[in-house]
Design a protein around this motif. Structure first.
Motif, PDB file in Angstrom:
ATOM      1  N   SER A 247      15.676   2.344   9.936  1.00 43.19           N
ATOM      2  CA  SER A 247      16.849   2.044   9.118  1.00 43.19           C
ATOM      3  C   SER A 247      17.199   3.257   8.254  1.00 43.19           C
ATOM      4  CB  SER A 247      16.575   0.841   8.217  1.00 43.19           C
ATOM      5  OG  SER A 247      15.604   1.174   7.238  1.00 43.19           O
ATOM      6  N   ALA A 248      18.393   3.235   7.684  1.00 40.44           N
ATOM      7  CA  ALA A 248      18.803   4.331   6.816  1.00 40.44           C
ATOM      8  C   ALA A 248      17.859   4.468   5.627  1.00 40.44           C
ATOM      9  CB  ALA A 248      20.240   4.103   6.342  1.00 40.44           C
ATOM     10  N   ARG A 249      17.450   3.332   5.052  1.00 41.90           N
ATOM     11  CA  ARG A 249      16.523   3.370   3.918  1.00 41.90           C
ATOM     12  C   ARG A 249      15.194   4.005   4.320  1.00 41.90           C
ATOM     13  NH1 ARG A 249      13.833  -1.883   0.793  1.00 41.90           N
ATOM     14  NH2 ARG A 249      12.489  -0.666  -0.594  1.00 41.90           N
ATOM     15  N   HIS A 250      14.700   3.636   5.500  1.00 44.27           N
ATOM     16  CA  HIS A 250      13.428   4.173   5.964  1.00 44.27           C
ATOM     17  C   HIS A 250      13.528   5.674   6.200  1.00 44.27           C
ATOM     18  CE1 HIS A 250       9.873   3.686   9.020  1.00 44.27           C
ATOM     19  NE2 HIS A 250       9.536   4.388   7.954  1.00 44.27           N
ATOM     20  N   LEU A 251      14.583   6.101   6.878  1.00 42.52           N
ATOM     21  CA  LEU A 251      14.746   7.528   7.160  1.00 42.52           C
ATOM     22  C   LEU A 251      14.885   8.332   5.879  1.00 42.52           C
ATOM     23  CD1 LEU A 251      17.162   7.314  10.217  1.00 42.52           C
ATOM     24  CD2 LEU A 251      14.714   7.840  10.261  1.00 42.52           C
ATOM     25  N   ALA A 252      15.587   7.774   4.891  1.00 42.26           N
ATOM     26  CA  ALA A 252      15.717   8.465   3.611  1.00 42.26           C
ATOM     27  C   ALA A 252      14.370   8.593   2.912  1.00 42.26           C
ATOM     28  CB  ALA A 252      16.716   7.730   2.723  1.00 42.26           C
TER      29      ALA A 252
ATOM     30  N   HIS B  44       9.630  11.513   0.979  1.00 43.88           N
ATOM     31  CA  HIS B  44       8.194  11.433   0.727  1.00 43.88           C
ATOM     32  C   HIS B  44       7.339  11.943   1.886  1.00 43.88           C
ATOM     33  CE1 HIS B  44       9.010   9.056  -2.871  1.00 43.88           C
ATOM     34  NE2 HIS B  44       9.822   8.304  -2.141  1.00 43.88           N
ATOM     35  N   GLY B  45       7.951  12.207   3.024  1.00 47.21           N
ATOM     36  CA  GLY B  45       7.174  12.578   4.200  1.00 47.21           C
ATOM     37  C   GLY B  45       6.558  11.342   4.833  1.00 47.21           C
ATOM     38  N   PRO B  46       5.963  11.486   6.006  1.00 45.67           N
ATOM     39  CA  PRO B  46       5.345  10.343   6.682  1.00 45.67           C
ATOM     40  C   PRO B  46       4.012   9.956   6.054  1.00 45.67           C
ATOM     41  CG  PRO B  46       5.004  12.323   7.969  1.00 45.67           C
ATOM     42  CD  PRO B  46       5.903  12.712   6.821  1.00 45.67           C
ATOM     43  N   CYS B  47       3.595   8.715   6.314  1.00 46.93           N
ATOM     44  CA  CYS B  47       2.273   8.248   5.886  1.00 46.93           C
ATOM     45  C   CYS B  47       1.425   7.972   7.131  1.00 46.93           C
ATOM     46  CB  CYS B  47       2.399   7.000   5.016  1.00 46.93           C
ATOM     47  SG  CYS B  47       2.878   5.500   5.914  1.00 46.93           S
ATOM     48  N   ALA B  48       0.230   7.442   6.898  1.00 44.52           N
ATOM     49  CA  ALA B  48      -0.712   7.221   7.995  1.00 44.52           C
ATOM     50  C   ALA B  48      -0.217   6.195   9.007  1.00 44.52           C
ATOM     51  CB  ALA B  48      -2.065   6.785   7.435  1.00 44.52           C
TER      52      ALA B  48
ATOM     53  N   ILE C 181       0.828  -1.208   0.000  1.00 45.04           N
ATOM     54  CA  ILE C 181       0.000   0.000   0.000  1.00 45.04           C
ATOM     55  C   ILE C 181       0.862   1.258   0.000  1.00 45.04           C
ATOM     56  CG2 ILE C 181      -1.816   1.235   1.268  1.00 45.04           C
ATOM     57  CD1 ILE C 181      -2.589  -1.502   2.482  1.00 45.04           C
ATOM     58  N   HIS C 182       1.986   1.178   0.693  1.00 41.83           N
ATOM     59  CA  HIS C 182       2.900   2.327   0.796  1.00 41.83           C
ATOM     60  C   HIS C 182       4.286   1.878   0.314  1.00 41.83           C
ATOM     61  CE1 HIS C 182      -0.094   4.518   3.203  1.00 41.83           C
ATOM     62  NE2 HIS C 182      -0.254   3.403   3.897  1.00 41.83           N
ATOM     63  N   PRO C 183       4.473   1.723  -0.988  1.00 44.23           N
ATOM     64  CA  PRO C 183       5.702   1.099  -1.499  1.00 44.23           C
ATOM     65  C   PRO C 183       6.963   1.943  -1.335  1.00 44.23           C
ATOM     66  CG  PRO C 183       4.335   1.891  -3.306  1.00 44.23           C
ATOM     67  CD  PRO C 183       3.508   2.024  -2.077  1.00 44.23           C
ATOM     68  N   HIS C 184       6.827   3.239  -1.078  1.00 46.42           N
ATOM     69  CA  HIS C 184       8.010   4.100  -1.017  1.00 46.42           C
ATOM     70  C   HIS C 184       8.934   3.765   0.150  1.00 46.42           C
ATOM     71  CE1 HIS C 184       6.262   6.550  -4.119  1.00 46.42           C
ATOM     72  NE2 HIS C 184       5.261   6.980  -3.361  1.00 46.42           N
ATOM     73  N   TYR C 185       8.386   3.180   1.229  1.00 47.87           N
ATOM     74  CA  TYR C 185       9.130   3.125   2.494  1.00 47.87           C
ATOM     75  C   TYR C 185       9.889   1.814   2.719  1.00 47.87           C
ATOM     76  CZ  TYR C 185       6.086   7.096   3.299  1.00 47.87           C
ATOM     77  OH  TYR C 185       5.419   8.292   3.177  1.00 47.87           O
ATOM     78  N   GLY C 186       9.582   0.774   1.972  1.00 49.66           N
ATOM     79  CA  GLY C 186      10.278  -0.490   2.161  1.00 49.66           C
ATOM     80  C   GLY C 186       9.933  -1.187   3.456  1.00 49.66           C
ATOM     81  N   PHE C 187       8.670  -1.097   3.876  1.00 51.56           N
ATOM     82  CA  PHE C 187       8.261  -1.688   5.146  1.00 51.56           C
ATOM     83  C   PHE C 187       8.527  -3.191   5.225  1.00 51.56           C
ATOM     84  CE2 PHE C 187       4.929   1.882   5.542  1.00 51.56           C
ATOM     85  CZ  PHE C 187       5.754   2.628   6.363  1.00 51.56           C
ATOM     86  N   ASP C 188       8.532  -3.851   4.076  1.00 53.81           N
ATOM     87  CA  ASP C 188       8.749  -5.300   4.086  1.00 53.81           C
ATOM     88  C   ASP C 188      10.196  -5.684   4.369  1.00 53.81           C
ATOM     89  OD1 ASP C 188       9.361  -4.093   1.654  1.00 53.81           O
ATOM     90  OD2 ASP C 188       9.066  -5.939   0.524  1.00 53.81           O
ATOM     91  N   SER C 189      11.116  -4.727   4.329  1.00 53.45           N
ATOM     92  CA  SER C 189      12.520  -5.028   4.606  1.00 53.45           C
ATOM     93  C   SER C 189      12.930  -4.663   6.032  1.00 53.45           C
ATOM     94  CB  SER C 189      13.431  -4.314   3.611  1.00 53.45           C
ATOM     95  OG  SER C 189      13.335  -2.904   3.732  1.00 53.45           O
ATOM     96  N   HIS C 190      12.405  -3.543   6.555  1.00 52.48           N
ATOM     97  CA  HIS C 190      12.812  -3.094   7.892  1.00 52.48           C
ATOM     98  C   HIS C 190      11.681  -3.125   8.914  1.00 52.48           C
ATOM     99  CE1 HIS C 190      10.801   0.604   6.761  1.00 52.48           C
ATOM    100  NE2 HIS C 190      11.615   0.742   5.730  1.00 52.48           N
ATOM    101  N   MET C 191      10.472  -3.465   8.487  1.00 49.66           N
ATOM    102  CA  MET C 191       9.308  -3.622   9.358  1.00 49.66           C
ATOM    103  C   MET C 191       8.974  -2.351  10.153  1.00 49.66           C
ATOM    104  SD  MET C 191       8.500  -6.545   8.411  1.00 49.66           S
ATOM    105  CE  MET C 191       9.319  -7.846   7.479  1.00 49.66           C
ATOM    106  N   GLY C 192       9.359  -1.211   9.603  1.00 49.51           N
ATOM    107  CA  GLY C 192       9.029   0.051  10.245  1.00 49.51           C
ATOM    108  C   GLY C 192      10.097   0.611  11.156  1.00 49.51           C
TER     109      GLY C 192
END
Length: 214
Positions: free
Chosen positions: A188-193, A198-202, A174-185
């Motif tokens: 991580s550096a990828r998540h922070l980038a 893109h800014g935060p999501c819901a 649903i939110h492909p920009h963040y890579g939730f499936d790799s870092h689970m929220g």
């Protein structure tokens, strides 16, 4: 939420979790001893997920351990064995609930709801950590490092972790920009980038730094 003093019933930390706590409570007259644990207190996004597990003492899956000590493959395999042989309740607290209260309260609320969701009425609850939720429908005690000491809590830690990982894997669709499936929220550096771009999501916890603005 009540804070209990450090437990002293079995102060030694076994090499792997065992069934001593459950056996002691059963011999004290309690039935349906539930282990409670949660997953996801630390991430910047997604819910905290709690699980309650009542093991069948005649069909305890081999290899139960603290979910953090297991590989993802082992957790997934044990998850299937646990749900096939045990009574399970699962509940969660959303990012919005976490922001409206705090992560400790939200985690304890989720554990209480997981206990209530069990298909059997628990007679006693063994809760991982220092605190027990308020208004539990049964007697309870907190066990520090319970997921490394108590088989029912270890099983609950596995269920909570696997369910949460599956939630975050689906959230990645649903939110492909963040890579939730790799870092689970987690942060991580990828998540922070991705947040910076893109800014935060819901699903993000706006009360957590660095998302929190004050």
């Amino acid at each position: 939420m009540a804070r209990t003093p450090p437990d002293s019933l079995f102060p030694d930390l076994p090499p792997v979790p065992d069934y001593r706590f459950e056996r002691h409570m059963s011999e004290s007259g309690f039935s349906f001893i539930a282990g409670l644990d949660e997953a996801g207190r630390g991430p910047l996004a997604g819910p905290v997920v709690a699980a309650a597990v009542v093991l069948d003492p005649s069909a305890i899956p081999a290899g139960l351990n603290d979910s953090k000590a297991l590989s993802r493959k082992s957790r997934e395999a044990l998850f299937e064995e646990i749900i096939a042989s045990s009574a399970i309740g699962v509940a969660s607290a959303s990012a919005r609930e976490i922001d409206a209260t705090d992560i400790r309260k939200a985690s304890l609320n989720a554990m209480r709801r997981a206990l209530v969701a069990l298909p059997v009425k628990a007679g006693y609850a063994l809760v991982d950590g220092r605190d027990v939720p308020q208004d539990l429908p049964c007697a309870s005690r907190a066990l520090i490092k319970g997921d490394a000491r108590c088989l029912s809590i270890a099983a609950a830690s596995i269920v909570a972790k696997v369910v949460r990982d599956r939630i975050m894997t689906r959230a990645a669709l649903i939110h492909p920009h963040y890579g939730f499936d790799s870092h689970m929220g987690y942060g991580s550096a990828r998540h922070l980038a991705a947040i910076a771009e893109h800014g935060p999501c819901a699903l993000h916890r706006m009360s957590f730094r660095p998302l929190r603005k004050d």
